[in-house]
Design an enzyme around this catalytic site. Structure first.
Site, PDB file in Angstrom:
ATOM      1  N   GLU A 281       0.849  -1.190   0.000  1.00 41.61           N
ATOM      2  CA  GLU A 281       0.000   0.000   0.000  1.00 41.61           C
ATOM      3  C   GLU A 281       0.887   1.244   0.000  1.00 41.61           C
ATOM      4  OE1 GLU A 281      -3.430   1.951   2.946  1.00 41.61           O
ATOM      5  OE2 GLU A 281      -1.932   0.583   3.772  1.00 41.61           O
TER       6      GLU A 281
ATOM      7  N   LYS B  94      -9.539   1.694  -2.259  1.00 41.84           N
ATOM      8  CA  LYS B  94      -9.821   1.132  -0.938  1.00 41.84           C
ATOM      9  C   LYS B  94     -11.243   1.453  -0.477  1.00 41.84           C
ATOM     10  CE  LYS B  94      -7.654   1.254   3.677  1.00 41.84           C
ATOM     11  NZ  LYS B  94      -6.599   1.975   4.431  1.00 41.84           N
TER      12      LYS B  94
ATOM     13  N   CYS C 181      -5.090  -3.111   2.851  1.00 43.97           N
ATOM     14  CA  CYS C 181      -4.849  -2.881   4.280  1.00 43.97           C
ATOM     15  C   CYS C 181      -6.080  -3.075   5.174  1.00 43.97           C
ATOM     16  CB  CYS C 181      -4.231  -1.495   4.462  1.00 43.97           C
ATOM     17  SG  CYS C 181      -3.333  -1.305   6.036  1.00 43.97           S
TER      18      CYS C 181
END
Length: 275
Positions: free
Chosen positions: A41, A112, A154
């Site tokens: 990330e 995300k 994440c």
């Protein structure tokens, strides 16, 4: 068997330097026999100073860095995925992962879904949603050397429904590039990555940021590759950044799904009723 490479990084505030490391790792991964490279990330830019980071992203040269990485993937005939922040038309940012094919074309893109808005007992406070806009779509690529690939990032790891959807979409591998904090990483990282692999009956590749960064944050490291049974194929620890390799056996996926057919056995969850 398919050989993959995992890049563990300590990314900083200079995207040129970060990109140079990613490009060199593409070359090193190819020389090491890997067909795919997984980077973390925010591999291209990790900067919690949002004013400075925004100025970096607004620089006209920023998009050209991605173009150079596309060219590097083509030059090295390798698949590569890495994370970066981008400016949206709304004015907010997106925490994005790109998948680059060996042709240099962008083969997958994911923003995300879940924003990291937390207050830790250590005193760390994070409000990703103040600057970032959540994505609104899943990303499942076509066939890669490691099969059908699902993209996450994440904090997404804490939301099993996302991985349930990717499992039902037939993903053979799921990427979870990350920049986990040290407190949350030491408490939950290995458990969560392993659980997501078992639940989806898929390989999980979790390339991670590690160490102390230019912007002052510290990240947990321990880039992982977990197989569909939950076995650890690679753990890069919390030391230095670097490149690791793992062998992916796509036949292993079918064997695990035959032994424990949880994807096939799933049923709709009934509504909760209370007395």
């Amino acid at each position: 068997m398919t050989r993959i490479a995992v890049l563990q990084m300590t990314s900083g505030v200079d995207p040129e330097g970060n990109a140079a490391q990613i490009a060199q790792s593409m070359a090193d991964a190819g020389k090491g026999g890997a067909e795919m490279l997984f980077a973390p990330e925010m591999a291209l830019l990790l900067d919690r100073d949002r004013k400075r980071a925004t100025a970096t992203m607004d620089d006209p040269g920023y998009p050209a860095i991605v173009d150079r990485l596309r060219a590097a993937a083509k030059e090295n005939a390798i698949w590569a995925t890495f994370g970066l922040p981008v400016r949206l038309e709304s004015g907010k940012l997106a925490n994005r992962s790109l998948l680059i094919a060996p042709s240099g074309e962008i083969a997958g893109r994911y923003d995300k879904l879940h924003m990291f808005d937390v207050d830790l007992d250590t005193g760390e406070s994070w409000r990703e949603s103040n600057a970032y806009q959540a994505g609104d779509a899943l990303s499942v690529t076509g066939d890669t050397p490691a099969g059908r690939l699902g993209l996450t990032i994440c904090y997404d790891i804490r939301f099993p429904a996302l991985f349930d959807a990717l499992g039902r979409a037939g993903c053979d591998m799921i990427a979870i590039p990350a920049a986990f904090t040290v407190p949350t990483g030491s408490a939950h990282w290995h458990t969560l990555v392993t659980a997501r692999a078992i639940e989806a009956s898929a390989y999980v590749v979790a390339a991670a940021q590690v160490g102390e960064h230019e912007d002052g944050r510290k990240t947990y490291g321990h880039s992982l590759v977990i197989d569909p049974w939950g076995d650890v194929l690679l753990d890069m620890g919390d030391g230095e950044a670097g490149l690791g390799f793992a062998e992916i056996d796509l036949e292993r996926i079918a064997k695990v799904r035959k032994q424990v057919p949880s994807l096939a056995n799933r049923r709709p969850i009934p509504n909760l009723t209370t007395p």
